[in-house]
Design a protein around this motif. Sequence first.
Motif, PDB file in Angstrom:
ATOM      1  N   ALA A  17       0.845  -1.201   0.000  1.00 20.34           N
ATOM      2  CA  ALA A  17       0.000   0.000   0.000  1.00 20.34           C
ATOM      3  C   ALA A  17       0.873   1.240   0.000  1.00 20.34           C
ATOM      4  O   ALA A  17       1.971   1.264   0.544  1.00 20.34           O
ATOM      5  N   LEU A  18       0.350   2.308  -0.616  1.00 13.90           N
ATOM      6  CA  LEU A  18       1.043   3.580  -0.553  1.00 13.90           C
ATOM      7  C   LEU A  18       1.171   3.994   0.911  1.00 13.90           C
ATOM      8  O   LEU A  18       0.240   3.863   1.700  1.00 13.90           O
ATOM      9  N   SER A  19       2.305   4.516   1.274  1.00 12.40           N
ATOM     10  CA  SER A  19       2.538   4.891   2.657  1.00 12.40           C
ATOM     11  C   SER A  19       1.549   5.974   3.074  1.00 12.40           C
ATOM     12  O   SER A  19       1.214   6.865   2.296  1.00 12.40           O
ATOM     13  N   ASP A  20       1.142   5.893   4.336  1.00 12.89           N
ATOM     14  CA  ASP A  20       0.264   6.937   4.848  1.00 12.89           C
ATOM     15  C   ASP A  20       1.014   8.261   4.921  1.00 12.89           C
ATOM     16  O   ASP A  20       0.440   9.323   4.730  1.00 12.89           O
ATOM     17  N   TYR A  21       2.300   8.198   5.255  1.00 16.07           N
ATOM     18  CA  TYR A  21       3.124   9.401   5.286  1.00 16.07           C
ATOM     19  C   TYR A  21       4.368   9.153   4.447  1.00 16.07           C
ATOM     20  O   TYR A  21       5.020   8.119   4.577  1.00 16.07           O
ATOM     21  N   VAL A  22       4.671  10.093   3.582  1.00 11.87           N
ATOM     22  CA  VAL A  22       5.805   9.944   2.674  1.00 11.87           C
ATOM     23  C   VAL A  22       6.784  11.084   2.917  1.00 11.87           C
ATOM     24  O   VAL A  22       6.376  12.246   3.052  1.00 11.87           O
ATOM     25  N   ASP A  23       8.062  10.761   2.956  1.00  8.19           N
ATOM     26  CA  ASP A  23       9.118  11.757   3.135  1.00  8.19           C
ATOM     27  C   ASP A  23      10.030  11.705   1.914  1.00  8.19           C
ATOM     28  O   ASP A  23      10.481  10.631   1.513  1.00  8.19           O
ATOM     29  N   LEU A  24      10.298  12.869   1.290  1.00 11.56           N
ATOM     30  CA  LEU A  24      11.064  12.895   0.048  1.00 11.56           C
ATOM     31  C   LEU A  24      12.457  12.315   0.236  1.00 11.56           C
ATOM     32  O   LEU A  24      12.948  11.543  -0.595  1.00 11.56           O
ATOM     33  N   SER A  25      13.132  12.677   1.319  1.00 15.60           N
ATOM     34  CA  SER A  25      14.509  12.205   1.514  1.00 15.60           C
ATOM     35  C   SER A  25      14.578  10.687   1.622  1.00 15.60           C
ATOM     36  O   SER A  25      15.545  10.064   1.166  1.00 15.60           O
ATOM     37  N   SER A  26      13.550  10.072   2.224  1.00 19.86           N
ATOM     38  CA  SER A  26      13.557   8.613   2.328  1.00 19.86           C
ATOM     39  C   SER A  26      13.073   7.956   1.041  1.00 19.86           C
ATOM     40  O   SER A  26      13.370   6.783   0.795  1.00 19.86           O
ATOM     41  N   LEU A  27      12.346   8.711   0.213  1.00 17.57           N
ATOM     42  CA  LEU A  27      11.842   8.153  -1.034  1.00 17.57           C
ATOM     43  C   LEU A  27      12.893   8.192  -2.142  1.00 17.57           C
ATOM     44  O   LEU A  27      12.939   7.302  -3.005  1.00 17.57           O
TER      45      LEU A  27
END
Length: 909
Positions: A438-448
């Motif tokens: 599933a798409l993450s509930d919270y997404v962080d650009l640096s970790s993506l």
Amino acid sequence: MTGIIPSSVPDLSAYSRFVQRLRRRYANELQVLPEGAPEVATMQACFETLRRSHNCADALRMLRQLVMERLVVLDCEQGASLEVITRAMTKLGEFALDIAFQEAQAQLDASYGMPTTPSGERAVLWIIGMGKFGARELNVSSDIDLIYVYDEDGDTTGLPDGRGRISNHDYFAKAVKLIYTLIGDTTDHGFVFRMDLALRPNGNSGPSVVSRQALEEYFLVQGREWERFAWLKSRVVAPVSAKANAFELRDTVLPFVFRRYLDYRVFESLRSLHQQIRKHASAQSAGRPERAHDVKLSRGGIREIEFTVQLLQVVRGGQFPELRTRPTLAALQRLSQANLMPAATAQAMASAYVFLRQVEHRIQYLDDQQTHVLPQQDADLNWLALTMGFADRCDFLNQLDAHRELVAQEFDRLLGLGDTAEHNTTAHSKGDGKSRTALSDYVDLSSLLPDLNERLRERVMHWCEQPSVRALRDESLQRLLKLLQRTHAWVADGRITEEAAVRWSDWVEPLLRRESYLALLVERPRVHEQLMRLLGLARWPAKYLQQHPGVIDELAGDALLAERFEPQEFEDELERRLASLQSTGQADEETLLNLLRRAHHAEVFRTLARDVEGRITVEQVADDLSALADSLLKITSRWVWLNFKQRHRDEPQFAILAYGKLGGKELGYGSDLDIVFVYEDAHERAGEIYAAYVRKLINWLTVKTGEGDLYEIDTALRPNGNSGLLVSTFDAYADYQAQRGDNTAWTWEHQAMTRARFCLGASDLKARFDKVRANVINAKRNLAALRQEIVVMRDKMRSAHPVKLHLFDVKHSAGGMVDVEFAVQYLVLAHAQQHPSLLANVGNIALLMSAEQVGLLPTGVGDAAGRAYRELRRVQHRARLDEQPTQVPEAELEKECVAIKALWQTVFD
């Protein structure tokens, strides 16, 4: 549709315990209400009769009871339609509020004088009906949701002795209390309506009445998304005297409800609101399973139909005014007409709505309670089923379940509640051994970033420091990053290309200030994927979408790629939008200019999508774009005339003549329009009038607004070119073309006439134009001189477009497209008189075939040149779509070049 109630069943209405009470209590008064469905006139007559022996409050309550008894009879015994019942209840509410307001105003004026505005006029109170009351679809035992608004602050005039002066706000607050007493209080005769003011600004903590200015400020500062749905159905319901001047209130409400852009951010708001309603309904039904059969609030109930309709209206109503209608059934029909809902689905939803509303009414007929839950007693349920036309309750319940299941599925599909696989999931690469997550509930650009493929990572890594990205609200930033996450997953899965992902990032970055587009793509994964496909197939779509990003919503339609442009449907839709704007007083010039531009951009994009996907040929693209231009010229000329201050007749006696690519129906993306204007009008100031009209028309077509422009207009082919009159009489045009007098056309203008056609205008002018065109083309000519002039002209054009060694320009090189066009023009001008089939304006390929068939070309030469011309058009078209040069290595199109050179040699050597 309900079934037919057996005629053998006696007096079905008498089963209602509520009706039994009414007939016992008001046996002597029942005949006071005239026969038939209650109307304002019959209610007025009944009220006046009751008023002779009762005070106003009692007379209104008794009127309500008589109307209710009548409606049960009409509905349960006589099979009255849902509209008859809801309209009668709505009219009762309007009538009662009007009477109550008059009583309150009389009392207050006697104590405080008249409320006044700064200009000295009487201040106006608007009683606004919300929800079903505003939509004229009120329930039989419903409360009425009201909001009270007055036009301007000020003070009352006070009494002659100077006492009693109060503010307008205090005056109208007292009026609200008096109106409630007259309508909402429960007395020995019951009530007229339960009244609810909870939807007012700031809810139950807010004042009972606000000024229009305070309402506008509330909308700007505190108005919440769910309130837009509430105000969608708002309407001034009373007093009658205030309805005529409610335009100022309308101008305050409409911009709050309907935004200028496609507003997909409301999806999450409505999803949250609906989850709260379902949670509340579940809590209420805990330990009480009968409450699961709530026909309004349970899954698949009335509220989900209303939410489905209102969501589509609020999202698109800003750009599509024809969707702005209050009644649910009317809105379903308009959504279907606008292709926002399949016709079969709209019909099924309408049938379910009527069924559920009729069930709701029968539930309320039993005891006059504001409930929506099916009765538990077998006898009550049997009666309900019987009045709905069913033999027994089992058949009825089966039908009820079928309707509710259909509604629930459509609602879940719209909000993405039942399609989590599409809405909330994505996939990792098939090759990395990871499963779908599933798409993450919270997404962080640096970790993506580390997970992205190299090209996409290089393209977006600067987003961490990009001002436009950092300026995003947290909610919007999460949408952007989830779109990036989904895009990466699709690349890894092979669903889209890496090039498409990079182009998408190029496309989305300048649009970050328009957060609604992020919401659209998040809410509509299918639109997102279709967008990626288009961006991956060619470069020019990205540029077009950069200029007109709102058109991506067109990708949501199921039939987009399978359909073709339909001129009549397009024109009818625009006329419906105009009528909607006129009905609300919003058909100003700027609004109409933007309306035309949005419609044009959307239709061009539809054609572009079909083109890039390979669903239509180059010729079909040209046909559709040319037909679109014809329709827009027709609509624009009509609307300009309607708004033209010097209009002296219903229809202008004028015509537009199409030349060049428009005349030959070979229009491309971004092509300008070569047109000539003529008129034939005996009015003494006709020249001045039509000159002003044409200038205004050209302005409407070319001026750039916030939505862009329509077309560039070229009128150089008018008599005497740019030094001639912008619009001339038809006779002057005919004389010029026929070489009469000193002022005559040149040979190149006669060449242009071979591709000319009558675009629009008075029918008698069409016949005259066709005659002028035929005469010009069939005129006797010195063929050697004509041949020489065209060859010289062609040589000049070629020298103006030099081509590098070993390259072939598909348009200008020897053996290119221009050679075909000049050869066809010569054949038409030289031989149409002897061969009438050449006179028709049917395009170069068809004319080459005609020339070959009549013996003007050797067998095979015309056919080969035609096929070569089609291929060169295709190559040119694809190159422009991908923003590539139209000069290619000679060897790539050697066969086509040879075929066209053979045509040239046959015609000119």
